[in-house]
Design an enzyme around this catalytic site. Sequence first.
Site, PDB file in Angstrom:
ATOM      1  N   HIS A 122       0.871  -1.182   0.000  1.00 28.32           N
ATOM      2  CA  HIS A 122       0.000   0.000   0.000  1.00 28.32           C
ATOM      3  C   HIS A 122       0.909   1.234   0.000  1.00 28.32           C
ATOM      4  O   HIS A 122       2.015   1.189   0.535  1.00 28.32           O
ATOM      5  CB  HIS A 122      -0.836  -0.048   1.293  1.00 28.32           C
ATOM      6  CG  HIS A 122      -1.873   1.020   1.418  1.00 28.32           C
ATOM      7  ND1 HIS A 122      -1.587   2.309   1.808  1.00 28.32           N
ATOM      8  CD2 HIS A 122      -3.218   0.978   1.228  1.00 28.32           C
ATOM      9  CE1 HIS A 122      -2.710   3.016   1.849  1.00 28.32           C
ATOM     10  NE2 HIS A 122      -3.709   2.235   1.501  1.00 28.32           N
ATOM     11  N   ASP A 199       3.354  -4.285   8.089  1.00 29.87           N
ATOM     12  CA  ASP A 199       2.147  -3.471   7.991  1.00 29.87           C
ATOM     13  C   ASP A 199       0.966  -4.419   8.199  1.00 29.87           C
ATOM     14  O   ASP A 199       0.634  -5.225   7.330  1.00 29.87           O
ATOM     15  CB  ASP A 199       2.123  -2.820   6.603  1.00 29.87           C
ATOM     16  CG  ASP A 199       0.754  -2.243   6.236  1.00 29.87           C
ATOM     17  OD1 ASP A 199      -0.210  -2.444   6.983  1.00 29.87           O
ATOM     18  OD2 ASP A 199       0.670  -1.602   5.174  1.00 29.87           O
ATOM     19  N   GLN A 202      -4.397  -4.836   7.342  1.00 31.31           N
ATOM     20  CA  GLN A 202      -5.475  -5.731   6.893  1.00 31.31           C
ATOM     21  C   GLN A 202      -5.538  -7.022   7.707  1.00 31.31           C
ATOM     22  O   GLN A 202      -6.430  -7.839   7.490  1.00 31.31           O
ATOM     23  CB  GLN A 202      -5.291  -6.091   5.414  1.00 31.31           C
ATOM     24  CG  GLN A 202      -5.485  -4.930   4.463  1.00 31.31           C
ATOM     25  CD  GLN A 202      -6.917  -4.382   4.484  1.00 31.31           C
ATOM     26  OE1 GLN A 202      -7.861  -5.062   4.880  1.00 31.31           O
ATOM     27  NE2 GLN A 202      -7.065  -3.149   4.056  1.00 31.31           N
ATOM     28  N   LYS A 225     -10.009  -0.752  10.891  1.00 33.34           N
ATOM     29  CA  LYS A 225     -10.129  -1.921  10.017  1.00 33.34           C
ATOM     30  C   LYS A 225     -10.411  -3.186  10.828  1.00 33.34           C
ATOM     31  O   LYS A 225     -10.438  -4.284  10.299  1.00 33.34           O
ATOM     32  CB  LYS A 225      -8.851  -2.101   9.199  1.00 33.34           C
ATOM     33  CG  LYS A 225      -8.639  -0.969   8.198  1.00 33.34           C
ATOM     34  CD  LYS A 225      -7.578  -1.318   7.210  1.00 33.34           C
ATOM     35  CE  LYS A 225      -7.027  -0.118   6.487  1.00 33.34           C
ATOM     36  NZ  LYS A 225      -7.935   0.421   5.468  1.00 33.34           N
ATOM     37  N   CYS A 363      -4.741   2.335  -3.659  1.00 29.34           N
ATOM     38  CA  CYS A 363      -3.463   2.846  -3.126  1.00 29.34           C
ATOM     39  C   CYS A 363      -2.344   1.821  -3.313  1.00 29.34           C
ATOM     40  O   CYS A 363      -1.473   1.665  -2.446  1.00 29.34           O
ATOM     41  CB  CYS A 363      -3.576   3.239  -1.653  1.00 29.34           C
ATOM     42  SG  CYS A 363      -4.703   4.590  -1.373  1.00 29.34           S
TER      43      CYS A 363
HETATM   44  N1  7TS Z   1      -1.611  -0.638   4.708  1.00 32.61           N
HETATM   45  C1  7TS Z   1      -2.553  -1.423   4.175  1.00 32.61           C
HETATM   46  C2  7TS Z   1      -2.227  -2.824   3.766  1.00 32.61           C
HETATM   47  C3  7TS Z   1      -3.851  -0.916   4.020  1.00 32.61           C
HETATM   48  O1  7TS Z   1      -4.796  -1.690   3.519  1.00 32.61           O
HETATM   49  C4  7TS Z   1      -4.141   0.427   4.394  1.00 32.61           C
HETATM   50  C5  7TS Z   1      -5.471   1.058   4.145  1.00 32.61           C
HETATM   51  C6  7TS Z   1      -3.110   1.170   5.001  1.00 32.61           C
HETATM   52  C7  7TS Z   1      -1.860   0.614   5.120  1.00 32.61           C
HETATM   53  C8  7TS Z   1      -3.358   2.535   5.549  1.00 32.61           C
HETATM   54  O2  7TS Z   1      -4.131   2.424   6.707  1.00 32.61           O
HETATM   55  P1  7TS Z   1      -4.704   3.694   7.465  1.00 32.61           P
HETATM   56  O3  7TS Z   1      -5.641   3.121   8.460  1.00 32.61           O
HETATM   57  O4  7TS Z   1      -3.556   4.402   8.079  1.00 32.61           O
HETATM   58  O5  7TS Z   1      -5.383   4.522   6.412  1.00 32.61           O
HETATM   59  N2  7TS Z   1      -6.190   0.467   3.088  1.00 32.61           N
HETATM   60  C9  7TS Z   1      -7.290   0.980   2.487  1.00 32.61           C
HETATM   61  C10 7TS Z   1      -7.991   0.288   1.486  1.00 32.61           C
HETATM   62  O6  7TS Z   1      -7.711  -0.821   1.086  1.00 32.61           O
HETATM   63  N3  7TS Z   1      -9.020   1.056   1.081  1.00 32.61           N
HETATM   64  O7  7TS Z   1      -9.017   2.187   1.782  1.00 32.61           O
HETATM   65  C11 7TS Z   1      -7.956   2.157   2.661  1.00 32.61           C
END
Ligand code: 7TS
Length: 408
Positions: A122, A199, A202, A225, A363
């Site tokens: 991501h 990371d 997910q 999430k 992303c």
């Molecule tokens: N890493 C992964 C694997 C992710 O899926 C996401 C967000 C992030 C980092 C960033 O996470 P945040 O909570 O700091 O925003 N993924 C997604 C998605 O798949 N659709 O919207 C956000």
Amino acid sequence: MDYIKQIRQDFPILKTQVKGHQLAYLDNAATTQKPRVVIDALDKYYATINANVHRGVHFLSENATEAYEQARYKVQKFINAASPQEIVFTRGTTEAVNLVASSFCQQFLNAGDEIIITRAEHHSNIVPWQLACERHGATLKVLPLTDSYELDLTKLDQLFSSKTKMLAVSHVSNALGTINPIKEIISKARANNVPVLIDGAQAGAHVDIDVQALDCDFYTLSSHKMFGPMGIGALYAKKSWLEQMPPYQGGGEMILQVTFDKVTYNQIPHKFEAGTPSVADSIAWGAAIDYLQALDHEKIAQHEAGLLEYAEQQLSKVDGITFYGQAQNKVPIISFLLSDIHPHDIGTIVNDYGVAIRTGHHCNMPLMDYIGISGTARASFAMYNTQEDVDQLCQALAEVKRVFHGSR
Ligand code: 7TS
């Protein structure tokens, strides 16, 4: 009532009607919905104990501080960290990766050094490392993918060098759902004396996480999430790293003493938590963790695996569908395209039938480039989704086909 129907009752938003249809919420990889206990925890915090933490000696402040630290303890237990001192509250995964890329790299990354990431990350696990490399004159190296878009571990050993300072990789791909073999990756990195950041954005909702068994150096989480509130998450880091890393931001809470000549920093993890934190959100995240832990994990794992299988079966009957990412080991995320129809059109039309999916590059632009597409339509499932949601998606896709190709 069956177990999943019972779980659905806990999520008020799932009763929503969209354009006369029951909502089929299949955008859980973007964010999950919140159970009543999480919503109530936010309400209860503001109605009964709201105060600033760690600062006051009064009744409310003491209660808020205790609940806030209790939440840290819940996160520690959730990922089996050795100590609550190893849990730094952040806004989420993005801030957690930025914290490490900024603070760790300030201390340990020098000109000519290298950082390894993968092609399937991501942007949150790419851009902070690019910025760090730019700042320190280091080089970003990228682990390639196989023809089935999985990490090509046969290429990993040759990426390590005596200059490698960090390997950063996701536990689960948000675009394809692949569960990466992080245990194997971490042990290869260990053998080369390279620290690893995972990371875990997910993973929280689908995979049991044990940072001690994994033996990773850093692990990131996003509460939103995993059925908790937005705006809160955590960085897990081994104590020895946190002790050696400089503060990420300066301000209140992260210091012990300030004069104009010298600042002494607070103990970890507070050294990394400048300013007033998201107290209510941390506490409500703790409520989400309690909720998750009280569920029958085996039943849920079986349900999610069954749902993925059912969805793949039903969707493969849709004429013109192509799936992207069919690893053996994956969470229930399905990325697909429908003949030549643009994914945004798919998303817009299925919305008319109450189905919420995500469309675009998710992303993950370097991954999409590798596949040779600009994006996909993505249905991502959570424990509360049902076969009816899959059926509703399939019916809505038939409408998409009818609009574009005049046939079902
Ligand atoms: N890493 C992964 C694997 C992710 O899926 C996401 C967000 C992030 C980092 C960033 O996470 P945040 O909570 O700091 O925003 N993924 C997604 C998605 O798949 N659709 O919207 C956000």
